[in-house]
Write a protein that holds these residues in place. Structure first.
Motif, PDB file in Angstrom:
ATOM      1  N   THR A   8       2.707  32.991  -5.869  1.00  0.00           N
ATOM      2  CA  THR A   8       4.072  33.486  -5.690  1.00  0.00           C
ATOM      3  C   THR A   8       4.803  33.572  -7.022  1.00  0.00           C
ATOM      4  O   THR A   8       5.431  34.590  -7.339  1.00  0.00           O
ATOM      5  CB  THR A   8       4.850  32.556  -4.731  1.00  0.00           C
ATOM      6  OG1 THR A   8       4.232  32.601  -3.455  1.00  0.00           O
ATOM      7  CG2 THR A   8       6.297  32.972  -4.620  1.00  0.00           C
ATOM      8  N   VAL A   9       4.719  32.523  -7.809  1.00  0.00           N
ATOM      9  CA  VAL A   9       5.401  32.512  -9.104  1.00  0.00           C
ATOM     10  C   VAL A   9       4.821  33.585 -10.024  1.00  0.00           C
ATOM     11  O   VAL A   9       5.563  34.298 -10.712  1.00  0.00           O
ATOM     12  CB  VAL A   9       5.313  31.112  -9.748  1.00  0.00           C
ATOM     13  CG1 VAL A   9       5.773  31.132 -11.191  1.00  0.00           C
ATOM     14  CG2 VAL A   9       6.121  30.119  -8.937  1.00  0.00           C
ATOM     15  N   LEU A  10       3.514  33.728 -10.027  1.00  0.00           N
ATOM     16  CA  LEU A  10       2.890  34.767 -10.863  1.00  0.00           C
ATOM     17  C   LEU A  10       3.302  36.160 -10.417  1.00  0.00           C
ATOM     18  O   LEU A  10       3.604  37.025 -11.248  1.00  0.00           O
ATOM     19  CB  LEU A  10       1.366  34.624 -10.818  1.00  0.00           C
ATOM     20  CG  LEU A  10       0.781  33.451 -11.588  1.00  0.00           C
ATOM     21  CD1 LEU A  10      -0.713  33.343 -11.324  1.00  0.00           C
ATOM     22  CD2 LEU A  10       1.049  33.614 -13.067  1.00  0.00           C
ATOM     23  N   THR A  11       3.319  36.393  -9.127  1.00  0.00           N
ATOM     24  CA  THR A  11       3.700  37.709  -8.600  1.00  0.00           C
ATOM     25  C   THR A  11       5.138  38.042  -8.970  1.00  0.00           C
ATOM     26  O   THR A  11       5.419  39.141  -9.468  1.00  0.00           O
ATOM     27  CB  THR A  11       3.520  37.746  -7.068  1.00  0.00           C
ATOM     28  OG1 THR A  11       2.171  37.446  -6.752  1.00  0.00           O
ATOM     29  CG2 THR A  11       3.900  39.086  -6.512  1.00  0.00           C
ATOM     30  N   ILE A  12       6.044  37.110  -8.705  1.00  0.00           N
ATOM     31  CA  ILE A  12       7.454  37.358  -9.012  1.00  0.00           C
ATOM     32  C   ILE A  12       7.656  37.574 -10.508  1.00  0.00           C
ATOM     33  O   ILE A  12       8.359  38.494 -10.927  1.00  0.00           O
ATOM     34  CB  ILE A  12       8.324  36.189  -8.505  1.00  0.00           C
ATOM     35  CG1 ILE A  12       8.381  36.200  -6.990  1.00  0.00           C
ATOM     36  CG2 ILE A  12       9.727  36.231  -9.082  1.00  0.00           C
ATOM     37  CD1 ILE A  12       9.107  37.379  -6.399  1.00  0.00           C
TER      38      ILE A  12
END
Length: 85
Positions: A8-12
């Motif tokens: 999630t953090v990487l995607t955002i």
């Protein structure tokens, strides 16, 4: 569980950098051609909404939620700096 949050953090981070970069590029486009600015800001809005949709998909949530509007944030900031300031 931790893997989902890391993804999630990487995607955002990655997609919002792309959307923010598009909004930033719209600021430096020739002001006499507003269609180019509008096009870049629309692409930034689509990318932001895709990022939020990807996060919702990672966490297996419904895709159509009010959180999806958060994806418009880079584009709305670009509209403010390009047209309203």
């Amino acid at each position: 569980m931790v893997q989902r949050w890391v993804l999630t953090v990487l995607t955002i981070t990655i997609v919002f950098h792309l959307a923010g970069g598009l909004a930033f590029a719209a600021y430096f486009v020739d002001p006499d051609v507003p269609s180019s600015r509008i096009g870049l800001l629309v692409i930034a809005a689509v990318m932001g909404c895709l990022a939020i949709g990807a996060v919702l998909g990672i966490h297996r949530r419904r895709l159509v939620t009010p959180w999806l509007a958060l994806g418009l944030l880079p584009s709305l900031l670009g509209v403010y700096f390009c047209f309203l300031q």
